[in-house]
Scaffold this motif. Structure first.
Motif, PDB file in Angstrom:
ATOM      1  N   VAL A  34      -7.450   0.152 -12.121  1.00  0.00           N
ATOM      2  CA  VAL A  34      -7.311  -0.611 -10.880  1.00  0.00           C
ATOM      3  C   VAL A  34      -5.919  -1.219 -10.745  1.00  0.00           C
ATOM      4  O   VAL A  34      -5.382  -1.290  -9.634  1.00  0.00           O
ATOM      5  N   VAL A  35      -5.322  -1.645 -11.845  1.00  0.00           N
ATOM      6  CA  VAL A  35      -3.957  -2.173 -11.774  1.00  0.00           C
ATOM      7  C   VAL A  35      -2.997  -1.041 -11.393  1.00  0.00           C
ATOM      8  O   VAL A  35      -2.114  -1.230 -10.543  1.00  0.00           O
ATOM      9  N   GLN A  36      -3.186   0.118 -11.975  1.00  0.00           N
ATOM     10  CA  GLN A  36      -2.333   1.255 -11.628  1.00  0.00           C
ATOM     11  C   GLN A  36      -2.484   1.602 -10.142  1.00  0.00           C
ATOM     12  O   GLN A  36      -1.493   1.838  -9.457  1.00  0.00           O
ATOM     13  N   GLU A  37      -3.711   1.631  -9.649  1.00  0.00           N
ATOM     14  CA  GLU A  37      -3.948   1.920  -8.234  1.00  0.00           C
ATOM     15  C   GLU A  37      -3.296   0.860  -7.349  1.00  0.00           C
ATOM     16  O   GLU A  37      -2.715   1.173  -6.306  1.00  0.00           O
ATOM     17  N   ALA A  38      -3.359  -0.390  -7.753  1.00  0.00           N
ATOM     18  CA  ALA A  38      -2.720  -1.466  -6.986  1.00  0.00           C
ATOM     19  C   ALA A  38      -1.204  -1.276  -6.960  1.00  0.00           C
ATOM     20  O   ALA A  38      -0.565  -1.479  -5.918  1.00  0.00           O
ATOM     21  N   PHE A  39      -0.617  -0.862  -8.073  1.00  0.00           N
ATOM     22  CA  PHE A  39       0.819  -0.603  -8.100  1.00  0.00           C
ATOM     23  C   PHE A  39       1.185   0.602  -7.232  1.00  0.00           C
ATOM     24  O   PHE A  39       2.233   0.611  -6.594  1.00  0.00           O
ATOM     25  N   VAL A  40       0.330   1.594  -7.198  1.00  0.00           N
ATOM     26  CA  VAL A  40       0.587   2.753  -6.318  1.00  0.00           C
ATOM     27  C   VAL A  40       0.628   2.283  -4.870  1.00  0.00           C
ATOM     28  O   VAL A  40       1.494   2.686  -4.091  1.00  0.00           O
ATOM     29  N   ARG A  41      -0.322   1.440  -4.506  1.00  0.00           N
ATOM     30  CA  ARG A  41      -0.341   0.909  -3.143  1.00  0.00           C
ATOM     31  C   ARG A  41       0.878   0.028  -2.880  1.00  0.00           C
ATOM     32  O   ARG A  41       1.441   0.030  -1.789  1.00  0.00           O
ATOM     33  N   ALA A  42       1.304  -0.723  -3.887  1.00  0.00           N
ATOM     34  CA  ALA A  42       2.481  -1.574  -3.740  1.00  0.00           C
ATOM     35  C   ALA A  42       3.745  -0.724  -3.606  1.00  0.00           C
ATOM     36  O   ALA A  42       4.670  -1.081  -2.871  1.00  0.00           O
ATOM     37  N   TRP A  43       3.793   0.396  -4.288  1.00  0.00           N
ATOM     38  CA  TRP A  43       4.955   1.286  -4.218  1.00  0.00           C
ATOM     39  C   TRP A  43       5.198   1.733  -2.779  1.00  0.00           C
ATOM     40  O   TRP A  43       6.334   1.774  -2.320  1.00  0.00           O
ATOM     41  N   ASP A  44       4.115   2.028  -2.077  1.00  0.00           N
ATOM     42  CA  ASP A  44       4.248   2.470  -0.689  1.00  0.00           C
ATOM     43  C   ASP A  44       4.799   1.371   0.213  1.00  0.00           C
ATOM     44  O   ASP A  44       5.369   1.665   1.264  1.00  0.00           O
ATOM     45  N   ARG A  45       4.651   0.130  -0.180  1.00  0.00           N
ATOM     46  CA  ARG A  45       5.151  -0.972   0.639  1.00  0.00           C
ATOM     47  C   ARG A  45       6.199  -1.789  -0.110  1.00  0.00           C
ATOM     48  O   ARG A  45       6.418  -2.967   0.171  1.00  0.00           O
ATOM     49  N   ARG A  46       6.879  -1.167  -1.069  1.00  0.00           N
ATOM     50  CA  ARG A  46       7.826  -1.892  -1.922  1.00  0.00           C
ATOM     51  C   ARG A  46       8.986  -2.503  -1.142  1.00  0.00           C
ATOM     52  O   ARG A  46       9.539  -3.512  -1.545  1.00  0.00           O
ATOM     53  N   ARG A  47       9.356  -1.895  -0.013  1.00  0.00           N
ATOM     54  CA  ARG A  47      10.464  -2.441   0.774  1.00  0.00           C
ATOM     55  C   ARG A  47      10.075  -3.775   1.420  1.00  0.00           C
ATOM     56  O   ARG A  47      10.923  -4.585   1.739  1.00  0.00           O
ATOM     57  N   LYS A  48       8.770  -3.989   1.625  1.00  0.00           N
ATOM     58  CA  LYS A  48       8.286  -5.238   2.227  1.00  0.00           C
ATOM     59  C   LYS A  48       8.051  -6.317   1.169  1.00  0.00           C
ATOM     60  O   LYS A  48       7.979  -7.490   1.495  1.00  0.00           O
TER      61      LYS A  48
END
Length: 173
Positions: A34-48
């Motif tokens: 779940v932490v890895q999945e959360a980081f994947v989702r964060a990667w997509d919005r890393r500029r924000k």
């Protein structure tokens, strides 16, 4: 957040978040997922994401929600499984099926494949030819030879089963 900043953030925060989620879920593998999945989702919005806006809290929240969602799905699945009665014990194959499988094993592979595809999978001769890459005439020949060999094997097996004890070399009386 740039890619380099995100990489550094990931390296620093992943172990800490995994430990927190491990305490929450009780399962280290689940926590890592779940932490890895959360980081994947964060990667997509890393500029924000900005370091001063607590991105770790955002990822922790996403990971917690993912864990709860997975837990709910697993709970629903378990409830469904519990409501479904266990299947009746399935009897083993009957003597006819066992004899057929035994006889099929004695056929050459090409004949066995043609017989199975045509008679058990209900494919036409043309479909068998297409699937095996053999000409239609060859498939017809394999079917004919295979059926004849099956009939012989099944007749021999049946005759052996019906043979009286005195013909098997045993003594009567």
């Amino acid at each position: 957040m740039t890619e380099d900043e995100f990489d550094a953030f990931y390296a620093a925060a992943f172990p800490r978040l995994t430990g927190q989620l491990h305490a929450f879920t009780g399962d280290l593998g689940e926590a890592q997922d779940v932490v890895q999945e959360a980081f994947v989702r964060a990667w997509d919005r890393r500029r924000k994401l900005r370091a001063d806006e607590a991105p770790e809290a955002w990822i922790r929240t996403v990971a917690m929600r993912l864990a709860v969602s997975r837990w709910r799905r697993a709970k629903r699945w378990l409830e469904l499984v519990r409501r479904t009665p266990p299947p009746e014990s399935t009897p083993g194959p009957g003597p006819d099926r066992t004899a057929l499988v035994s006889a099929l094993r004695r056929l050459p592979e090409a004949q066995r494949m043609a017989i199975v595809l045509h008679h058990l999978c209900d494919l036409s001769v043309e479909q068998v030819a297409s699937e095996t890459g053999a000409p239609v005439g060859t498939v017809k020949a394999r079917l004919s030879r295979g059926r004849a060999a099956l009939a012989r094997h099944l007749a021999v097996d049946e005759a052996e089963q019906e043979q009286p004890a005195w013909k098997e070399g045993g003594r009567v009386g």
